[in-house]
Enzyme design. Sequence first.
Site, PDB file in Angstrom:
ATOM      1  N   GLU A 131       6.502 -10.217  93.839  1.00 46.80           N
ATOM      2  CA  GLU A 131       6.744  -9.502  92.602  1.00 46.80           C
ATOM      3  C   GLU A 131       6.005  -9.901  91.375  1.00 46.80           C
ATOM      4  O   GLU A 131       5.466 -11.210  91.613  1.00 46.80           O
ATOM      5  CB  GLU A 131       8.321  -9.877  92.167  1.00 46.80           C
ATOM      6  CG  GLU A 131       9.450  -9.406  93.058  1.00 46.80           C
ATOM      7  CD  GLU A 131       9.694  -7.706  92.692  1.00 46.80           C
ATOM      8  OE1 GLU A 131       8.695  -6.805  92.224  1.00 46.80           O
ATOM      9  OE2 GLU A 131      11.072  -7.414  92.866  1.00 46.80           O
ATOM     10  N   HIS A 186       4.185  -4.658  92.542  1.00 49.79           N
ATOM     11  CA  HIS A 186       4.556  -5.685  93.787  1.00 49.79           C
ATOM     12  C   HIS A 186       4.080  -5.060  95.034  1.00 49.79           C
ATOM     13  O   HIS A 186       3.969  -3.976  95.385  1.00 49.79           O
ATOM     14  CB  HIS A 186       6.070  -5.998  93.794  1.00 49.79           C
ATOM     15  CG  HIS A 186       7.145  -4.751  94.269  1.00 49.79           C
ATOM     16  ND1 HIS A 186       8.103  -4.497  93.551  1.00 49.79           N
ATOM     17  CD2 HIS A 186       6.968  -4.083  95.388  1.00 49.79           C
ATOM     18  CE1 HIS A 186       8.685  -3.387  94.340  1.00 49.79           C
ATOM     19  NE2 HIS A 186       8.139  -3.058  95.300  1.00 49.79           N
ATOM     20  N   ASN A 234       6.050  -1.900  89.498  1.00 53.94           N
ATOM     21  CA  ASN A 234       5.593  -3.128  88.832  1.00 53.94           C
ATOM     22  C   ASN A 234       4.519  -3.799  89.340  1.00 53.94           C
ATOM     23  O   ASN A 234       4.053  -4.789  89.250  1.00 53.94           O
ATOM     24  CB  ASN A 234       6.630  -4.009  88.638  1.00 53.94           C
ATOM     25  CG  ASN A 234       7.258  -4.462  89.843  1.00 53.94           C
ATOM     26  OD1 ASN A 234       6.861  -4.376  90.908  1.00 53.94           O
ATOM     27  ND2 ASN A 234       8.109  -5.322  89.844  1.00 53.94           N
ATOM     28  N   ASP A 259       8.535  -7.556 105.203  1.00 47.87           N
ATOM     29  CA  ASP A 259       9.375  -8.116 104.467  1.00 47.87           C
ATOM     30  C   ASP A 259      10.769  -7.711 105.302  1.00 47.87           C
ATOM     31  O   ASP A 259      10.984  -6.875 105.927  1.00 47.87           O
ATOM     32  CB  ASP A 259       9.510  -7.828 103.074  1.00 47.87           C
ATOM     33  CG  ASP A 259       8.896  -6.416 102.755  1.00 47.87           C
ATOM     34  OD1 ASP A 259       9.167  -5.512 103.779  1.00 47.87           O
ATOM     35  OD2 ASP A 259       8.591  -6.148 101.723  1.00 47.87           O
TER      36      ASP A 259
HETATM   37  C1  F6R Z   1       8.381  -2.436 101.765  1.00 46.49           C
HETATM   38  C2  F6R Z   1       7.579  -3.115 100.714  1.00 46.49           C
HETATM   39  C3  F6R Z   1       7.698  -2.639  99.353  1.00 46.49           C
HETATM   40  C4  F6R Z   1       7.334  -1.309  99.131  1.00 46.49           C
HETATM   41  C5  F6R Z   1       7.530  -0.740  97.715  1.00 46.49           C
HETATM   42  C6  F6R Z   1       7.284   0.759  97.191  1.00 46.49           C
HETATM   43  O1  F6R Z   1       8.194  -2.973 102.981  1.00 46.49           O
HETATM   44  O2  F6R Z   1       7.020  -4.100 100.950  1.00 46.49           O
HETATM   45  O3  F6R Z   1       6.531  -3.326  98.719  1.00 46.49           O
HETATM   46  O4  F6R Z   1       6.150  -0.637  99.636  1.00 46.49           O
HETATM   47  O5  F6R Z   1       8.650  -1.294  97.221  1.00 46.49           O
HETATM   48  O6  F6R Z   1       8.387   1.402  97.875  1.00 46.49           O
HETATM   49  P1  F6R Z   1       8.551   2.979  98.113  1.00 46.49           P
HETATM   50  O7  F6R Z   1       7.664   3.484  99.007  1.00 46.49           O
HETATM   51  O8  F6R Z   1       9.916   3.082  98.619  1.00 46.49           O
HETATM   52  O9  F6R Z   1       8.184   3.620  96.792  1.00 46.49           O
END
Ligand code: F6R
Length: 244
Positions: free
Chosen positions: A143, A138, A136, A67
Site C-alpha cells: 500500500e 498498490h 491507489n 498475497d
Molecule cells: C491481488 C492483489 C491486488 C489486486 C488489486 C486490484 O492478488 O495483489 O493488488 O491486484 O487490488 O484488484 P482488482 O483486480 O480486483 O481490481
Amino acid sequence: MKLIVVENYEEMSRVAADKIKAVVNENPNAILGLATGSTPVGTYKELIEMNKNNEIDFSQIKTVNLDEYIGLGEKDPQSYRYFMNENLFNHINIKKENTFVPNGLAKDIEEEAKNYDMKIDELGGIDIQILGIGSNGHIAFNEPADALTSGTHLTQLTESTIAANSRFFNSIDEVPKTALTMGVGQIMKSKRILLLANGDSKADAVKEIFSGKITSKNPATMLQMHKDVTVIVDKKVGELIKNN
Ligand code: F6R
C-alpha cells in the site's frame, strides 16, 4: 516499459494469456507469479480454455501467488487460495503441490513470510509475474506508505483497499484488515512483469507509472526501475492516461 492499449477487458485477457502461454511453451518448467482480484479472472479463463485445447501444458509448471488475507484458510471462499483453486487450479492440469499461496493461518507469520521468500528463491525466481493494480497504486498488498518493504511481510490494508474489496464480502466488517504480501523487492526480482489494468478508477494510478517519477505513495511507480515490464490497459484507461 511497454504499453499495450487494447479494445476491452476480453482483449486484455486474451493478450495476457497469450503472453503467459509463450513463456510456458518456451519453458515448460516456468515459475508463474499469479494475482487474485477481478482483473486476472478473464486471463485465467483463457488459460483454462487453452489447456483444454492442449495449447498449454501446466504439468511441470509451478506458481507463486502475491498475497493472502490473514486469518482466512483454504476452505474459506474469501481466501485467495480458494480463489485460485476455483478460478484456475481446479480446471487445469497443474499439480496442487506445485502451487504456492502464502498461508494466512500460519501461527508464526514472520516465519511464514521468511519461508515464502526462501521458497521463491529456491524455485529459481519468478519467470513472469502477473499484477493487477489498486486505484491507489498498490501492487500485491504493498500500500502507499512513507517506505516500502522489500520482502514478503505482514501489512495493514488501507481503508480504500478494504472498501474496494468489500464487494466480495457480505459486509465491509468481514474484510480482513491485514494480509501477508510479497514485497516490492521480491516482485521486482521477477524476470518479466505483466501489469493489467481496466476500468476508469485505475487510470490515475497507471498514468503515474509512466511519469518518470518514483514514489512510495504509488508503489506501482517502482516498476519503472524494472527492465521488462508490459502494461496492458483497456482503451478507456489508455485514453485517460493520454489526456489527463
Ligand atoms: C491481488 C492483489 C491486488 C489486486 C488489486 C486490484 O492478488 O495483489 O493488488 O491486484 O487490488 O484488484 P482488482 O483486480 O480486483 O481490481
